[in-house]
Each structure stands twice: as structure tokens, then as C-alpha cells.
Design a protein around this motif. Structure first.
Motif, mmCIF file in Angstrom:
data_model
loop_
_atom_site.group_PDB
_atom_site.id
_atom_site.type_symbol
_atom_site.label_atom_id
_atom_site.label_comp_id
_atom_site.label_asym_id
_atom_site.label_seq_id
_atom_site.Cartn_x
_atom_site.Cartn_y
_atom_site.Cartn_z
ATOM 1 N N ILE A 126 23.016 22.185 -7.521
ATOM 2 C CA ILE A 126 22.635 20.776 -7.371
ATOM 3 C C ILE A 126 23.727 19.997 -6.659
ATOM 4 C CG2 ILE A 126 22.139 18.634 -8.625
ATOM 5 C CD1 ILE A 126 20.801 20.386 -10.775
ATOM 6 N N ALA A 127 24.972 20.196 -7.066
ATOM 7 C CA ALA A 127 26.086 19.463 -6.451
ATOM 8 C C ALA A 127 26.182 19.774 -4.961
ATOM 9 C CB ALA A 127 27.395 19.802 -7.155
ATOM 10 N N ASN A 128 26.010 21.033 -4.591
ATOM 11 C CA ASN A 128 26.102 21.401 -3.181
ATOM 12 C C ASN A 128 24.918 20.895 -2.378
ATOM 13 O OD1 ASN A 128 28.452 23.381 -2.256
ATOM 14 N ND2 ASN A 128 28.052 23.740 -4.430
ATOM 15 N N GLY A 131 32.041 14.337 -0.583
ATOM 16 C CA GLY A 131 32.890 15.409 -1.091
ATOM 17 C C GLY A 131 32.225 16.155 -2.231
ATOM 18 N N TYR A 132 32.849 17.243 -2.638
ATOM 19 C CA TYR A 132 32.338 18.069 -3.736
ATOM 20 C C TYR A 132 33.501 18.643 -4.522
ATOM 21 C CZ TYR A 132 31.029 22.553 -5.891
ATOM 22 O OH TYR A 132 30.897 23.604 -6.760
ATOM 23 N N ILE A 133 33.373 18.630 -5.856
ATOM 24 C CA ILE A 133 34.344 19.273 -6.734
ATOM 25 C C ILE A 133 33.572 20.067 -7.776
ATOM 26 C CG2 ILE A 133 36.184 18.944 -8.436
ATOM 27 C CD1 ILE A 133 36.942 16.366 -7.049
ATOM 28 N N GLY A 134 33.876 21.367 -7.879
ATOM 29 C CA GLY A 134 33.175 22.172 -8.866
ATOM 30 C C GLY A 134 33.668 23.597 -8.919
ATOM 31 N N THR A 135 32.845 24.470 -9.479
ATOM 32 C CA THR A 135 33.223 25.863 -9.707
ATOM 33 C C THR A 135 33.536 26.594 -8.417
ATOM 34 O OG1 THR A 135 31.707 25.844 -11.597
ATOM 35 C CG2 THR A 135 32.514 27.980 -10.861
ATOM 36 N N ILE A 136 32.770 26.307 -7.371
ATOM 37 C CA ILE A 136 32.901 27.055 -6.130
ATOM 38 C C ILE A 136 34.114 26.618 -5.317
ATOM 39 C CG2 ILE A 136 31.777 27.583 -3.923
ATOM 40 C CD1 ILE A 136 29.099 27.313 -5.380
ATOM 41 N N ALA A 137 34.331 25.323 -5.210
ATOM 42 C CA ALA A 137 35.406 24.826 -4.337
ATOM 43 C C ALA A 137 35.641 23.347 -4.573
ATOM 44 C CB ALA A 137 35.049 25.062 -2.866
ATOM 45 N N ILE A 138 36.673 22.842 -3.936
ATOM 46 C CA ILE A 138 36.905 21.409 -3.763
ATOM 47 C C ILE A 138 36.809 21.180 -2.266
ATOM 48 C CG2 ILE A 138 38.565 19.512 -3.994
ATOM 49 C CD1 ILE A 138 39.776 21.098 -6.361
ATOM 50 N N LEU A 179 39.516 25.226 -12.360
ATOM 51 C CA LEU A 179 38.529 24.914 -13.392
ATOM 52 C C LEU A 179 37.321 24.246 -12.747
ATOM 53 C CD1 LEU A 179 40.976 23.296 -15.984
ATOM 54 C CD2 LEU A 179 39.970 25.583 -16.163
ATOM 55 N N THR A 180 36.148 24.362 -13.393
ATOM 56 C CA THR A 180 34.962 23.667 -12.892
ATOM 57 C C THR A 180 35.248 22.180 -12.782
ATOM 58 O OG1 THR A 180 33.448 25.290 -13.813
ATOM 59 C CG2 THR A 180 32.554 23.108 -13.385
ATOM 60 N N THR A 181 35.754 21.601 -13.869
ATOM 61 C CA THR A 181 36.157 20.194 -13.874
ATOM 62 C C THR A 181 37.669 20.147 -14.064
ATOM 63 O OG1 THR A 181 34.056 19.623 -14.943
ATOM 64 C CG2 THR A 181 35.773 17.925 -14.897
ATOM 65 N N CYS A 219 30.770 11.452 -3.721
ATOM 66 C CA CYS A 219 31.302 12.713 -4.237
ATOM 67 C C CYS A 219 30.341 13.271 -5.288
ATOM 68 C CB CYS A 219 32.678 12.527 -4.851
ATOM 69 S SG CYS A 219 33.351 14.035 -5.638
ATOM 70 N N ALA A 220 30.038 14.568 -5.180
ATOM 71 C CA ALA A 220 29.243 15.268 -6.189
ATOM 72 C C ALA A 220 30.200 16.105 -7.031
ATOM 73 C CB ALA A 220 28.201 16.159 -5.519
ATOM 74 N N LEU A 221 30.251 15.825 -8.319
ATOM 75 C CA LEU A 221 31.231 16.437 -9.215
ATOM 76 C C LEU A 221 30.529 17.196 -10.335
ATOM 77 C CD1 LEU A 221 34.115 16.754 -10.455
ATOM 78 C CD2 LEU A 221 33.818 14.483 -11.452
ATOM 79 N N GLU A 222 30.823 18.493 -10.448
ATOM 80 C CA GLU A 222 30.333 19.258 -11.589
ATOM 81 C C GLU A 222 31.122 18.847 -12.830
ATOM 82 O OE1 GLU A 222 29.794 23.523 -11.200
ATOM 83 O OE2 GLU A 222 30.033 23.329 -9.022
ATOM 84 N N VAL A 223 30.405 18.514 -13.893
ATOM 85 C CA VAL A 223 31.057 18.054 -15.116
ATOM 86 C C VAL A 223 30.760 19.055 -16.232
ATOM 87 C CG1 VAL A 223 31.389 16.133 -16.697
ATOM 88 C CG2 VAL A 223 30.687 15.686 -14.336
ATOM 89 N N SER A 224 31.749 19.840 -16.598
ATOM 90 C CA SER A 224 31.554 20.871 -17.614
ATOM 91 C C SER A 224 31.644 20.290 -19.014
ATOM 92 C CB SER A 224 32.616 21.963 -17.452
ATOM 93 O OG SER A 224 33.906 21.454 -17.775
ATOM 94 N N SER A 225 31.145 21.056 -19.987
ATOM 95 C CA SER A 225 31.240 20.613 -21.381
ATOM 96 C C SER A 225 32.698 20.557 -21.823
ATOM 97 C CB SER A 225 30.444 21.553 -22.289
ATOM 98 O OG SER A 225 30.911 22.893 -22.176
ATOM 99 N N HIS A 226 33.527 21.499 -21.329
ATOM 100 C CA HIS A 226 34.955 21.456 -21.640
ATOM 101 C C HIS A 226 35.580 20.183 -21.065
ATOM 102 C CE1 HIS A 226 34.117 25.712 -22.279
ATOM 103 N NE2 HIS A 226 35.303 25.865 -22.844
ATOM 104 N N GLY A 227 35.207 19.864 -19.821
ATOM 105 C CA GLY A 227 35.748 18.669 -19.180
ATOM 106 C C GLY A 227 35.400 17.405 -19.924
#
Length: 499
Positions: A112-114, A127-134, A145-147, A168-176
Motif C-alpha cells: 500500500i505504501a509503495n 517519499g516512502y519509509i518502511g520495510t523495503i527501503a527509505i 526497522l519497519t518504523t 510521505c507514505a510511512l509504514e507504521v508497525s505495532s512495535h513502532g
């Protein structure tokens, strides 16, 4: 920046940076004593001061001998909150200068973020921040980290602003969320994908896992923003009740704001009709599998609700860039299917096995996977049960074993396998090679768990790894030359329809 801008009644001492790891303190830094799972930052004040910290932010009462000279000491009620607020100010509140999309849920965040980034880029730099890349502009960095932690996150958002990013699309993990890494960000759009079994080694219960995810909607999304929710997920009503922003819905099974009907899933594309405000729009996309229809609906809703024209969005959906390691189909002319995916949860694995079974039809479904070491042990047998239900041949292998024995992990997965042929090959490269070599025309090979990750966690930490997608291409090139690509009994246009 002056310390007085970060804290009321503080001196005007110049601050060079912020830090919560005493090993990384630089001269002129503010050091925050954060509570940790194994260590408390208050234990390392002396080291921080010795390295040049000019200010120590602490929450515990300190004795005189615990306060080395040479630093300013500021006591606060909550060091995590103080750090988040200080980081926002130090980096000039970067998230306030961009349209912020936050995506959370067990599965689908990266896709979804991508998709949001790729389509939004047609309107403005995103921009994008997540598991795959920044990623922003021409910059691409490998994340840890994902977040990311709050300081790193604010720094990268600040760099995005300097590089001209408007969103910016940001993946937000449960840990984050649980560790409050995104407390310094107010999201314009919060997106929920789904909630299935995962991360219980950290959260303990599904209730706690849900509560962590729900913080994005109850606290972090702006009241003037939008909450984009999956109406078909069991958590929908709870999230709808707690959301502090207006709710927009998407789904397939129930009436909602953005609904897909007449869904057709083909080997290399999906088709459906999008129903929005009583009108029907035909959609064709190169994304495949039902779960990706959900992911696409979430992205469409988020983009359209933030003033992108629906026709522009749907046109862009026809040919979206491949998201590395996410249902990535490796096609080098071989007469069988090879699919790489990051699936590492019971729900994600089940969906991939179902998709692979539909692709293979009457041919063999071959899978290669393992289970991460030092993580939830209970799901290992479940992986075996799922694979046994759908696969003809299973190759168990390493998957971030850390300090666990991969053979022991494989034994635990094997407890769920009753009838399918299976073998354990510890070296992941060799496991993939054997899967590729054993595939016949029309078969489907699933490489699950690692995706495009260029590393693997072993006993001594992170070690280099090529990524399943890269290895798959190498193996096809090396070991499939003997296969006659013109196979009479395989129709490469063969397809199936799922409704």
C-alpha cells in the motif's frame, strides 16, 4: 539550535544533536535516558557525559554522584515524550510540512505504501519509509526497522522536506506504535489493512497487539484527517468507534465507500469493478491475488480522499512498479512459475499457498520457507499444517535463525506436515536451487519469508544475503538452460478466475 528552544527555562547553550544511545553521543548532544527492555538509559549517564553530552534529560531522581560535572541536567516526567517533542522542534517539525500517510496492519503495509508513493508522485514528490527501503527523490537507503526510532525518523523526514518532498507514505508497525516512535507525527491519513496472528512474542496477546495498532487511529491521526478502514476485517467496528478522524471504508464483501465487485484474479493481472458513490469504474491492474485487490482499494481510497482525481489513479493502477519481494513473479522465460513473497505470518502464508495452488492448478506446487529464530514458536507447526494442505513438495530451510538451530526450527514446522513430500536443506541458496531444478513445466515455486531482504540474521548478527528474488534469477539462469522453453503441453496464457 539553542537548548532553550527545546526546553523551557533551559540555558541558551548550543545543541549539536539528540541521542538516546550513550555509545553514539557526539560533543554537544542532548542525551535522553530512555527506559529499555534490558537496560535503562540512566545507567549510562557517565559515559554520555564523557563523550561530550552537554545536557542529560532524565526522569529518575539522581544522586549527586550520579551527575558528573560538565552537563546540564533536566528532569522530566517522561523521557520518551520529551525526546519526541524535542525531536519535532530540533528538526523543524518536518511532518507538518508534508501530507503524511500512515499505514498499519499485519499484512499489506509495504504494498500500500509503495502504491501510494508511486501514484502520488505523478502529482507531487512523495517519499516512502518502511520495510523495503527509505526513498525520496533519488535517495534510497536500507532500513533497520519497519518504523525507525523517533530521532532517525524525524531526521529522515526533515531530509525529505529539504529534498522537496510534499508527501510521505510511512509504514507504521505495532512495535513502532507501542514504543511511541511516531508520537511526534500527526498523520493526515491513517490506513488499516487487517489484523491476523503475528508478533505475539512481543505483544503477548491479540488484544494487546490490536491495542498497539489502534493507537494510530485513536491518537496519531489528525481529527481533521481521514481513517481508511477495511470493512471486511473483524476489527473494523472497534476501530470505527475509536477513530478520532472521519472514517472512510473499503472492501469486497460488504457495502462500503470504495468497493470491488466482479473480481477476476488472473496469473498476471486482476480486474474488478470499483463502486464509488453509486458509480461503477472498471479497474485493470498488474497486481495479482485477492489480498492485493484489498491493498489497491486502500491506496485508491487514501489517494482519492486526498484530492487526487479518480480517473488519474485508476489509469496509474494498470501498470504499477513491482514492489520488490512482494508477490514478485520472476519471469526469465522458464516454463514454470516462480513467485517471491515476504509472507511470514500464518495468514500471509495461507494466502500465498492459496494463490500458488490456483496458479499451479493440476501441476505441482513447490514451496521453500522456514521460520525466524527467537520469534513466536507457536506459529511454526501452523506453517507446516498450511503447507501440507496446499503444497506437493516442501523444502524447509533457514529464515533468520539467529542463535537457534535451523534444523530444530524445521523439526517444529515438520510437526504440522502429515502427507506432503518434504525435505530440510539448511542453506537457503541451495534450497532455492533445488526447488528451481525440481520444477517441471506448469509447476509453481513459492519462495516465502525473506522477499528481497539483502541480509539474514544468524548467531553473530546480520549477515549479507542476496535476497530470494536475486537468487531465484541466478538459479534459473544457471540451472534451467537444459529445459526446452517451447513446451507443447503448457499453455502460457492459461488463466483462472476467482470471484
Amino acid at each position: 539550535m539553542r537548548l532553550s528552544k527545546l526546553f523551557k527555562n533551559a540555558p541558551t547553550t548550543n545543541v549539536t544533536g539528540l541521542c538516546f544511545d550513550s555509545r553514539k553521543v557526539q560533543p554537544g548532544n542532548v542525551y535522553f535516558c530512555l527506559p529499555g527492555m534490558t537496560h535503562d538509559g540512566h545507567e549510562f549517564i557517565k559515559q554520555a557525559v564523557e563523550k561530550g553530552a552537554i545536557c542529560i534529560v532524565h526522569s529518575k531522581e539522581l544522586k549527586p554522584e550520579e551527575m558528573p560535572v560538565g552537563a546540564i541536567y533536566i528532569r522530566v516526567a517522561d523521557t520518551v515524550d520529551a525526546m519526541n517533542q524535542a525531536a519535532r522542534i530540533f528538526y523543524s517539525k518536518p511532518s507538518d510540512k508534508m501530507l503524511m500517510y500512515g499505514i498499519t496492519g499485519t499484512n499489506g503495509k509495504s504494498t500500500i505504501a509503495n502504491v501510494i508513493r508511486n501514484i502520488r508522485n505523478k502529482k507531487e514528490p512523495t517519499g516512502y519509509i518502511g520495510t523495503i527501503a527509505i526513498e525520496y527523490g533519488n535517495v534510497r537507503l536500507q532500513p533497520d526497522l519497519t518504523t525507525p526510532d523517533a530521532l532517525f525518523l524525524q531526521e529522515k523526514l526533515s531530509e525529505m522536506v529539504r529534498h522537496g518532498m510534499k508527501a510521505c507514505a510511512l509504514e507504521v508497525s505495532s512495535h513502532g506504535l507501542a514504543q511511541r516512535r511516531v508520537d511526534g507525527i500527526n498523520f493526515d491519513v491513517a490506513i488499516f489493512t487487517n489484523l491476523t496472528y503475528d508478533h505475539l512474542d512481543y505483544h503477548g496477546t491479540m488484544k494487546s497487539y490490536f491495542e498497539a495498532k489502534s493507537l494510530l487511529f485513536s491518537e496519531r491521526v489528525k481529527p481533521t484527517g481521514k481513517s481508511i478502514l477495511n470493512i471486511d476485517d473483524a476489527c473494523f467496528e472497534k476501530l470505527q468507534r475509536i477513530s478520532q478522524a472521519p472514517v472512510i471504508t473499503y472492501g469486497i464483501e460488504h457495502e462500503c465507500d470504495y468497493r470491488a465487485i466482479n473480481v477476476q484474479i488472473l496469473p498476471k493481472q486482476s480486474k474488478f469493478d470499483l463502486v464509488y458513490q453509486g458509480k461503477t469504474y472498471p479497474v485493470v491492474t498488474n497486481l495479482v491475488a485477492t489480498y492485493n485487490v484489498y491493498n489497491l482499494l486502500a491506496a485508491i481510497a487514501a489517494l482519492h480522499e486526498t484530492d487526487m482525481d479518480l480517473d488519474v489513479i485508476l489509469e496509474a493502477c494498470k501498470n504499477l512498479p513491482q514492489v520488490d519481494g512482494r508477490l514478485e513473479q520472476i519471469d526469465m522465460g522458464q516454463p514454470f512459475h516462480v513467485i517471491v513473497d515476504f509472507a511470514h505470518t500464518p495468514d500471509g502464508m495461507k494466502k500465498m499457498f492459496q494463490f500458488g495452488r490456483q496458479i499451479a492448478q493440476t501441476h505441482k506446487l513447490i514451496s521453500v520457507f522456514g521460520s525466524a529464530g527467537k520469534r513466536d514458536v507457536a506459529k511454526r507447526k501452523v506453517f507446516g499444517e498450511l503447507a501440507d494442505q496446499y503444497c506437493d513438495y516442501i523444502i524447509l530451510t533457514e529464515d533468520d535463525p539467529r542463535d537457534e538451530d535451523p534444523a530444530v526450527i524445521a523439526d517444529q514446522i515438520e510437526e504440522g506436515i502429515e502427507s506432503s513430500n518434504h525435505v530440510f536443506i539448511e542453506d537457503r541458496y541451495e534450497a532455492i536451487r533445488q526447488a528451481i531444478e525440481s520444477a517441471n513445466p506448469g509447476d509453481c515455486v513459492l519462495l516465502l519469508g525473506k522477499g528481497d531482504e539483502p541480509y539474514i540474521y544468524r548467531e553473530n548478527g546480520r549477515a549479507p544475503y542476496k535476497g530470494d528474488n536475486v537468487i531465484a534469477k541466478e538459479c534459473i539462469s544457471k540451472y534451467c538452460r537444459h529445459i526446452n522453453e517451447a513446451v507443447d503441453d503448457v499453455n502460457e496464457d492459461e488463466s483462472f478466475i476467482e470471484e
